[in-house]
Write a protein that holds these residues in place. Structure first.
Motif, PDB file in Angstrom:
ATOM      1  N   ILE A  93      -9.891  19.891  -7.335  1.00  0.00           N
ATOM      2  CA  ILE A  93      -9.199  21.038  -6.735  1.00  0.00           C
ATOM      3  C   ILE A  93      -8.137  20.583  -5.737  1.00  0.00           C
ATOM      4  O   ILE A  93      -8.416  19.781  -4.845  1.00  0.00           O
ATOM      5  N   SER A  94      -6.921  21.081  -5.891  1.00  0.00           N
ATOM      6  CA  SER A  94      -5.850  20.823  -4.926  1.00  0.00           C
ATOM      7  C   SER A  94      -5.426  22.134  -4.273  1.00  0.00           C
ATOM      8  O   SER A  94      -5.359  23.163  -4.936  1.00  0.00           O
ATOM      9  N   GLY A  95      -5.095  22.046  -2.988  1.00  0.00           N
ATOM     10  CA  GLY A  95      -4.694  23.238  -2.248  1.00  0.00           C
ATOM     11  C   GLY A  95      -3.197  23.489  -2.257  1.00  0.00           C
ATOM     12  O   GLY A  95      -2.707  24.407  -1.601  1.00  0.00           O
ATOM     13  N   CYS A  96      -2.448  22.668  -2.978  1.00  0.00           N
ATOM     14  CA  CYS A  96      -1.033  22.940  -3.203  1.00  0.00           C
ATOM     15  C   CYS A  96      -0.532  22.004  -4.287  1.00  0.00           C
ATOM     16  O   CYS A  96      -1.251  21.122  -4.757  1.00  0.00           O
ATOM     17  N   ILE A  97       0.710  22.178  -4.613  1.00  0.00           N
ATOM     18  CA  ILE A  97       1.311  21.481  -5.744  1.00  0.00           C
ATOM     19  C   ILE A  97       1.356  19.956  -5.557  1.00  0.00           C
ATOM     20  O   ILE A  97       1.544  19.205  -6.503  1.00  0.00           O
ATOM     21  N   ASN A  98       1.130  19.479  -4.323  1.00  0.00           N
ATOM     22  CA  ASN A  98       1.151  18.030  -4.112  1.00  0.00           C
ATOM     23  C   ASN A  98      -0.015  17.294  -4.762  1.00  0.00           C
ATOM     24  O   ASN A  98       0.004  16.071  -4.864  1.00  0.00           O
ATOM     25  N   ALA A  99      -1.039  18.019  -5.142  1.00  0.00           N
ATOM     26  CA  ALA A  99      -2.062  17.483  -6.038  1.00  0.00           C
ATOM     27  C   ALA A  99      -2.911  16.362  -5.452  1.00  0.00           C
ATOM     28  O   ALA A  99      -3.373  15.500  -6.182  1.00  0.00           O
ATOM     29  N   CYS A 100      -3.147  16.382  -4.143  1.00  0.00           N
ATOM     30  CA  CYS A 100      -4.016  15.354  -3.558  1.00  0.00           C
ATOM     31  C   CYS A 100      -5.432  15.434  -4.121  1.00  0.00           C
ATOM     32  O   CYS A 100      -6.179  14.471  -4.071  1.00  0.00           O
ATOM     33  N   GLY A 101      -5.822  16.593  -4.619  1.00  0.00           N
ATOM     34  CA  GLY A 101      -7.148  16.722  -5.225  1.00  0.00           C
ATOM     35  C   GLY A 101      -7.163  16.303  -6.692  1.00  0.00           C
ATOM     36  O   GLY A 101      -8.179  16.455  -7.360  1.00  0.00           O
ATOM     37  N   HIS A 102      -6.034  15.754  -7.180  1.00  0.00           N
ATOM     38  CA  HIS A 102      -5.943  15.198  -8.543  1.00  0.00           C
ATOM     39  C   HIS A 102      -6.296  16.213  -9.626  1.00  0.00           C
ATOM     40  O   HIS A 102      -6.855  15.853 -10.654  1.00  0.00           O
ATOM     41  N   HIS A 103      -5.953  17.488  -9.397  1.00  0.00           N
ATOM     42  CA  HIS A 103      -6.385  18.503 -10.359  1.00  0.00           C
ATOM     43  C   HIS A 103      -5.849  18.266 -11.769  1.00  0.00           C
ATOM     44  O   HIS A 103      -6.481  18.639 -12.742  1.00  0.00           O
ATOM     45  N   HIS A 104      -4.688  17.605 -11.882  1.00  0.00           N
ATOM     46  CA  HIS A 104      -4.127  17.353 -13.220  1.00  0.00           C
ATOM     47  C   HIS A 104      -5.062  16.525 -14.086  1.00  0.00           C
ATOM     48  O   HIS A 104      -5.005  16.608 -15.299  1.00  0.00           O
ATOM     49  N   VAL A 105      -5.849  15.664 -13.475  1.00  0.00           N
ATOM     50  CA  VAL A 105      -6.745  14.816 -14.262  1.00  0.00           C
ATOM     51  C   VAL A 105      -8.202  15.254 -14.127  1.00  0.00           C
ATOM     52  O   VAL A 105      -9.119  14.489 -14.424  1.00  0.00           O
ATOM     53  N   GLY A 106      -8.411  16.487 -13.677  1.00  0.00           N
ATOM     54  CA  GLY A 106      -9.762  17.043 -13.707  1.00  0.00           C
ATOM     55  C   GLY A 106     -10.072  17.522 -15.111  1.00  0.00           C
ATOM     56  O   GLY A 106      -9.205  18.069 -15.783  1.00  0.00           O
ATOM     57  N   HIS A 107     -11.313  17.311 -15.550  1.00  0.00           N
ATOM     58  CA  HIS A 107     -11.712  17.927 -16.826  1.00  0.00           C
ATOM     59  C   HIS A 107     -11.452  19.432 -16.706  1.00  0.00           C
ATOM     60  O   HIS A 107     -10.917  20.065 -17.595  1.00  0.00           O
ATOM     61  N   ILE A 108     -11.843  19.951 -15.523  1.00  0.00           N
ATOM     62  CA  ILE A 108     -11.355  21.275 -15.119  1.00  0.00           C
ATOM     63  C   ILE A 108     -10.539  21.063 -13.854  1.00  0.00           C
ATOM     64  O   ILE A 108     -11.038  20.505 -12.877  1.00  0.00           O
ATOM     65  N   GLY A 109      -9.290  21.456 -13.866  1.00  0.00           N
ATOM     66  CA  GLY A 109      -8.451  21.326 -12.683  1.00  0.00           C
ATOM     67  C   GLY A 109      -8.195  22.695 -12.078  1.00  0.00           C
ATOM     68  O   GLY A 109      -8.061  23.681 -12.810  1.00  0.00           O
ATOM     69  N   ILE A 110      -8.172  22.738 -10.754  1.00  0.00           N
ATOM     70  CA  ILE A 110      -7.893  24.009 -10.082  1.00  0.00           C
ATOM     71  C   ILE A 110      -6.797  23.763  -9.048  1.00  0.00           C
ATOM     72  O   ILE A 110      -6.925  22.881  -8.202  1.00  0.00           O
ATOM     73  N   LEU A 111      -5.732  24.538  -9.159  1.00  0.00           N
ATOM     74  CA  LEU A 111      -4.608  24.388  -8.243  1.00  0.00           C
ATOM     75  C   LEU A 111      -4.414  25.694  -7.484  1.00  0.00           C
ATOM     76  O   LEU A 111      -4.193  26.739  -8.093  1.00  0.00           O
ATOM     77  N   GLY A 112      -4.511  25.608  -6.165  1.00  0.00           N
ATOM     78  CA  GLY A 112      -4.362  26.795  -5.341  1.00  0.00           C
ATOM     79  C   GLY A 112      -2.911  27.001  -4.932  1.00  0.00           C
ATOM     80  O   GLY A 112      -2.286  26.113  -4.353  1.00  0.00           O
ATOM     81  N   LEU A 113      -2.369  28.167  -5.245  1.00  0.00           N
ATOM     82  CA  LEU A 113      -0.982  28.469  -4.901  1.00  0.00           C
ATOM     83  C   LEU A 113      -0.933  29.734  -4.055  1.00  0.00           C
ATOM     84  O   LEU A 113      -1.950  30.386  -3.829  1.00  0.00           O
ATOM     85  N   ASP A 114       0.249  30.034  -3.590  1.00  0.00           N
ATOM     86  CA  ASP A 114       0.436  31.234  -2.806  1.00  0.00           C
ATOM     87  C   ASP A 114       1.318  32.183  -3.599  1.00  0.00           C
ATOM     88  O   ASP A 114       2.438  31.832  -3.964  1.00  0.00           O
ATOM     89  N   LYS A 115       0.789  33.351  -3.887  1.00  0.00           N
ATOM     90  CA  LYS A 115       1.562  34.318  -4.654  1.00  0.00           C
ATOM     91  C   LYS A 115       1.734  35.541  -3.774  1.00  0.00           C
ATOM     92  O   LYS A 115       0.784  36.292  -3.581  1.00  0.00           O
ATOM     93  N   ALA A 116       2.924  35.678  -3.202  1.00  0.00           N
ATOM     94  CA  ALA A 116       3.219  36.815  -2.307  1.00  0.00           C
ATOM     95  C   ALA A 116       2.139  36.980  -1.250  1.00  0.00           C
ATOM     96  O   ALA A 116       1.608  38.070  -1.043  1.00  0.00           O
TER      97      ALA A 116
END
Ligand code: SF4
Lengths: 163, 558
Positions: free
Chosen positions: B455-478
């Protein structure tokens, strides 16, 4: 602009004027200026930091001086450029010109620079003692340097062989 | 383990004094905040949401009990009694004060540790396989190589002001546990046809907003040519990496924009002009470093352990821990124990100072005084006798460190996110906590099998979500947190980037969605216990897509 080397402030002996006896000219004029050089005239060049050192190869034997631009202190291209110029045999004076800070002075010396040219404002803020003491703060390097430091790797071997 | 000699010691001590002096010049105004910024970053000091954060290097994740105790002491004295282990095999303190930082560095230097290059646009601390020296499939221990790189890159005059940060990882095993394909440089220790040991060099991998798998630039580099070759790569990057746009400044973008072939040609050209012999270290020096990583004094033990088998037969919790958290050791009678820092409902990667001291005690007594930090934010006790696993387990239970979930669905990687990080667009730790609670039942976790959620809390991907079997990326939508789910990422041998499952969902929906993804997998998997990632690779994303539509019957497609 204020100029310093590892011994302190120093007077400017170059002028950014193609007619001067020791003339610094822009890189794109180097061919013309060298072609028109007066006997005894010394020529230097202002080198932007996005020029590959290969580009200087045809002229470097005729040059006594190169000033490499540091447009921002955290733009580190100049360190590689300086070192590469030394490695390809440039033996004249090498100056870092623009914005570098005392904490980078050792790196500049290690990469083959002789002197640093900074702004008036910076010289006010960062007096000469800060520049002179900065290189002494780290007295060891893991790399061979252009200013004669021998890498820790090699010094260990030497110590082991002497023992 | 590596021990500093007088040279290493002096460099680290001098760096502490230099930093103290730099702080002084910042305070008296000689250095502007802008000028001070990279200097403090190169010593691991960040300004976070609430306070400074100090990141301590644990080179290639290896430390001993004395060092762990010192980390605990620093946590007590300068933090709030805990530390946070990161995906870079480091530890971070979230509450130190600027004026205390030099004293903390001094305490670190006392145990041969430092914060050098744990941040900033320089060559960062080098990571390596956490099962180095343990795994049976190892060509060679990667740590001597990593230590060599640590030394060479320390305060490198030419490469301390790069376009962007630069991360190097090394593995010596057939199975890649160091995620070398997603580093700026990944190094695999390999054998060539003649049986010689050398390096495969991979450049230009990375995560962040433009995730990429690295390209092999040299299939086989002779071992003693490493430093000169690295210099050539660094030089090409330093000169040509983009400096006009922070988000395009990593070497992966340069490799991508030039194309791998042109990039390789540039590197080889530079390599040809470099003075290799003066850059590469003497083999005797390599051997000196490698000697520190020689296998410790293992006892000759039989395979297996009746003591452990009997204890596990008596205690189902121990039996579960043994099944899940032990990794086979190359030496008979030994094992590597993973200590999970992912208790159900706890913040991933956190350890209290008491837990650190407990780990130090256990390592000293049962693991030949060695500990490892993994990039999955866990701790490994690398050399435990099978006979002593029951004692180790009992001590871990007492310290609250016996979660039997290594590699399972609740062994979640999460970046600090909105709770600490000033760049965050969403929370990540609370999401991890909620998901873990759903899968708290240990039998259910084991039924699901190996599954990495990141899980990463923004697009910088420190939580390596791209290489998670399940990846979770937290963004801000409005102004509302919104989470994108990806499936099919993997950091290992067959490195792959996850694909987006569909539109983002709200925080409250994430645990449900994850549960339904897992349920869908359980229905689809082959009876032979096909793993989650293998199932996703086989069936693709389509069968999982309905899970994002909470109103409809979820399994209609399956
Ligand atoms: S991914 Fe974003 S929120 Fe998480 S630690 Fe990195 S920068 Fe911060």
């Amino acid at each position: 602009m204020p100029l310093l080397d590892r011994n302190g402030w120093k007077p400017e002996s170059w002028a950014r004027d193609a007619a001067a006896g020791a003339a610094i000219v822009p890189f794109d004029q180097v061919e013309a200026v060298l072609g028109a050089r007066r006997p005894g005239q010394r020529i230097g060049v202002d080198l932007p930091n996005d020029v590959h050192p290969n580009a200087l190869l045809p002229w470097q034997d005729g040059l006594d001086f190169v000033a490499i631009a540091f447009p921002r202190f955290n733009d580190g291209r100049g360190f590689s450029l300086g070192k590469m110029l030394r490695e390809q045999g440039f033996a004249g004076t090498l100056r870092a010109s623009g914005w570098i800070i005392p904490d980078q002075f050792a790196f500049a010396l290690h990469c083959g620079f002789d002197e640093v040219e900074i702004s008036e404002a910076q010289a006010q803020r960062q007096p000469i003692d800060q520049w002179l003491q900065a290189p002494a703060l780290i007295g060891e390097t893991y790399q061979d340097t252009q200013d004669g430091m021998i890498s820790i790797f090699k010094r260990r071997r030497a110590a082991a062989e002497a023992a | 383990m590596y021990r500093y000699d007088e040279f290493d010691e002096r460099v680290v001590r001098q760096r502490v004094a230099q930093f103290r002096e730099q702080v002084g010049r910042r305070i008296d105004g000689s250095l502007t905040e802008e000028e001070f910024l990279p200097l403090r970053l190169m010593n691991g000091l960040y300004l976070q949401l609430h306070a400074y954060m100090l990141r301590v290097a644990i080179p290639y994740g290896t430390l001993d009990s004395r060092q762990m105790r010192q980390l605990a002491l620093i946590a007590d004295r300068y933090d709030r009694g805990y530390g946070h282990f990161t995906t870079r095999q480091n530890i971070q303190y979230n509450w130190p004060r600027l004026r205390d930082a030099p004293d903390i560095l001094e305490m670190l230097a006392d145990v041969q540790m430092h914060c050098i290059q744990t941040s900033g646009n320089c060559i960062r601390n080098v990571t390596a396989d956490h099962f180095a020296g343990v795994a049976a499939d190892e060509v060679e221990d990667p740590r001597p190589t990593a230590e060599l790189i640590r030394q060479w890159s320390t305060l490198h005059p030419e490469f301390s002001f790069l376009p962007r940060k630069f991360k190097i990882a090394v593995t010596g095993s057939a199975e890649d546990r160091a995620a070398v394909a997603v580093h700026d440089i990944g190094i695999r220790i390999v054998r060539n046809a003649a049986g010689e040991v050398g390096y495969r060099i991979i450049v230009g991998g990375g995560l962040g907003r433009t995730p990429m798998i690295g390209k092999t630039v040299r299939e086989f580099l002779p071992k003693d040519e490493l430093l000169a070759y690295l210099e050539a790569i660094m030089r090409v990057y330093n000169l040509e990496g983009r400096r006009d746009n922070k988000f395009k400044a990593r070497v992966k973008i340069l490799v991508h924009e030039l194309g791998a072939e042109a990039f390789i040609a540039r590197v080889e050209e530079e390599y040809a002009r470099l003075d290799g012999p003066s850059l590469n270290v003497d083999p005797a020096e390599l051997a000196r470093i490698a000697a520190y990583f020689a296998p410790p004094a293992f006892e000759a033990l039989p395979e297996g352990s009746a003591v452990l088998d009997q204890a596990a037969a008596r205690d189902p919790d121990l039996a579960r821990f043994v099944r899940v958290n032990l990794y086979p050791h190359k030496m008979p009678g030994y094992t590597a124990v993973t200590v999970s820092l992912k208790p159900i409902g706890g913040p991933p990667g956190d350890a209290t100072s008491d837990q650190m001291r407990a780990l130090a005690d256990i390592a000293e007594r049962f693991s030949l005084d060695e500990l490892r930090v993994t990039h999955i934010q866990n701790i490994v006790l690398p050399h435990v006798k099978l006979d002593e696993v029951p004692q180790v387990w009992a001590a871990l239970v007492e310290a609250g460190l016996a979660s039997a979930n290594a590699g399972l669905v609740t062994d979640i990687i999460a970046c600090p996110g909105m709770d600490y990080c000033s760049l965050a667009t969403a929370r990540s730790i609370p999401i991890a906590q909620e998901i873990a609670k759903r899968f708290a039942d240990p039998d259910r976790q084991q039924l699901v099998g190996p599954l990495g959620i990141k899980i990463s809390g923004c697009i910088n991907a420190c939580g390596h979500h791209h290489v998670g079997h399940i990846g979770i990326l937290g963004l801000d939508k409005a102004g509302i947190e919104n989470y994108q789910i990806t499936l099919g990422g993997d950091p290992g041998n067959e490195a792959s980037l996850g694909e987006r499952l569909g539109p983002g969902i709200d925080a409250e929906q994430v645990p449900d969605a994850i549960e339904r993804i897992v349920d869908t997998y359980l229905e689809l998997r082959h009876a032979d216990g096909e793993s989650f990632i293998d199932t996703v690779r086989r069936v693709g994303l389509d069968p999982f897509k309905p899970v994002l539509q909470p109103k409809e019957p979820a399994r209609a497609a399956a």
